[in-house]
Design an enzyme around this catalytic site. Structure first.
Site, mmCIF file in Angstrom:
data_model
loop_
_atom_site.group_PDB
_atom_site.id
_atom_site.type_symbol
_atom_site.label_atom_id
_atom_site.label_comp_id
_atom_site.label_asym_id
_atom_site.label_seq_id
_atom_site.Cartn_x
_atom_site.Cartn_y
_atom_site.Cartn_z
ATOM 1 N N LYS A 1 -1.713 -1.157 -3.970
ATOM 2 C CA LYS A 1 -2.442 -0.302 -4.271
ATOM 3 C C LYS A 1 -1.981 1.417 -4.137
ATOM 4 C CE LYS A 1 -5.671 2.458 -1.595
ATOM 5 N NZ LYS A 1 -6.382 2.546 -0.361
ATOM 6 N N TYR B 1 0.840 -1.536 -0.025
ATOM 7 C CA TYR B 1 -0.168 -0.720 -0.113
ATOM 8 C C TYR B 1 0.800 1.057 0.258
ATOM 9 C CZ TYR B 1 -3.674 3.388 2.168
ATOM 10 O OH TYR B 1 -4.639 4.387 1.855
#
Length: 298
Positions: free
Chosen positions: A162, A134
């Protein structure tokens, strides 16, 4: 298996006493799955991971994993500053049946790229679950550089990233360095869902989906069908929600929108307070306009 589609960056429902609300959690899960999300991404930024204890995170994850019952994958956020603590929490989430882990970079004191690589490799070696990295440099102070992603994508259970940098070029670089790997690149910026798909990305992890799940999914579905005009129309239509999200501290506005849409997910955790006054009236107006225009498509 490459993950793909529209995954909801799910909020964490709380009750009036600031405790986790199991009933509202289950209602929100059913709403999102019935709309067709490809997965649930819990305990991220909009999931208020930064103000929940590890025990609360495990409690919440247990509720989500049990109620989801393998209908869609559940990505559980376990990131933090200490590699040891991230490993301990990740092991607990593996024990309760999480589908995959989401691990944000350390923050406050940003590590070097070499330290970051060692951090993720140590975590990956400690669990068997798939890991989605992330990247959120605006909040953490560090960007996972493409060359670091090139190396980490070769680790068997590091399966995706992400990217919430808001920079399409950064995501394109991730796609370039992971060609040939079993690795997914997701946009964490809702404004770039269609752009990342056009660039060859695999989908998005979207907080707007808590309220606009049907519209967000339409971006992905219409792109896959080749209807770029409909995909662009859906992409454009989420901008009004994105505008008002900036009127309050994360995740106060999206929570209020979900409450006004019929699921009592409660307030954000203090010190974040509920919208009031002109801001609240603006949220109400926007929610009503969405309901009038899109109705069942929300």
């Amino acid at each position: 298996m490459k993950y793909k589609g529209l995954i909801c960056a799910m909020i964490t429902p709380l009750d009036e006493n600031q405790n986790i609300n199991p009933k509202a959690t289950c209602e929100l899960i059913d709403y999102l799955i019935n709309k067709g999300v490809s997965g649930l991404f819990i305990l991220g930024t909009n999931g208020e991971c930064h103000v929940l204890t590890d025990d609360e995170k495990v409690e919440f994850a247990k509720i989500v994993v049990k109620h989801t019952n393998n209908r869609v994958p559940v990505f559980v956020g376990t990131g933090g500053n200490s590699t040891r603590e991230v490993i301990n929490l990740s092991k607990r989430m593996e024990e309760i049946g999480a589908s995959a882990l989401s691990i944000i970079t350390p923050y406050f004191v940003p590590p070097t790229q070499n330290e970051l690589i060692a951090h993720y490799k140590a975590i990956a070696e400690s669990v068997n679950l798939p890991i989605m990295m992330y990247n959120m440099p605006g909040k953490t102070g560090i960007n996972i550089e493409p060359e670091s992603v090139r190396e980490l994508a070769k680790v068997k259970n590091i399966v995706g990233i992400k990217d919430s940098s808001g920079k399409l070029d950064n995501m394109k670089a991730y796609l370039e360095v992971t060609k040939g790997e079993d690795f997914s690149v997701f946009s964490g910026s809702d404004s770039l869902i269609l752009d990342i798909l056009k660039a060859g990305g695999h989908g998005a992890v979207a907080a707007t989906a808590n309220f606009l799940a049907g519209i967000d999914i339409a971006i992905y579905d219409n792109f896959i069908k080749g209807d770029l005009e409909a995909a662009q129309k859906a992409q454009n239509s989420i901008e009004e929600l994105r505008r008002i999200l900036k009127l309050g501290t994360i995740p106060s506005v999206i929570k209020k929108a979900v409450v006004l849409n019929g699921i009592d997910v409660g307030p954000a955790r203090f010190p974040v307070t509920q919208p009031t006054g002109e801001v609240l009236e603006e949220i109400k107006k926007v929610v009503e306009n969405y309901k009038k225009e899109f109705n069942k498509d929300l």
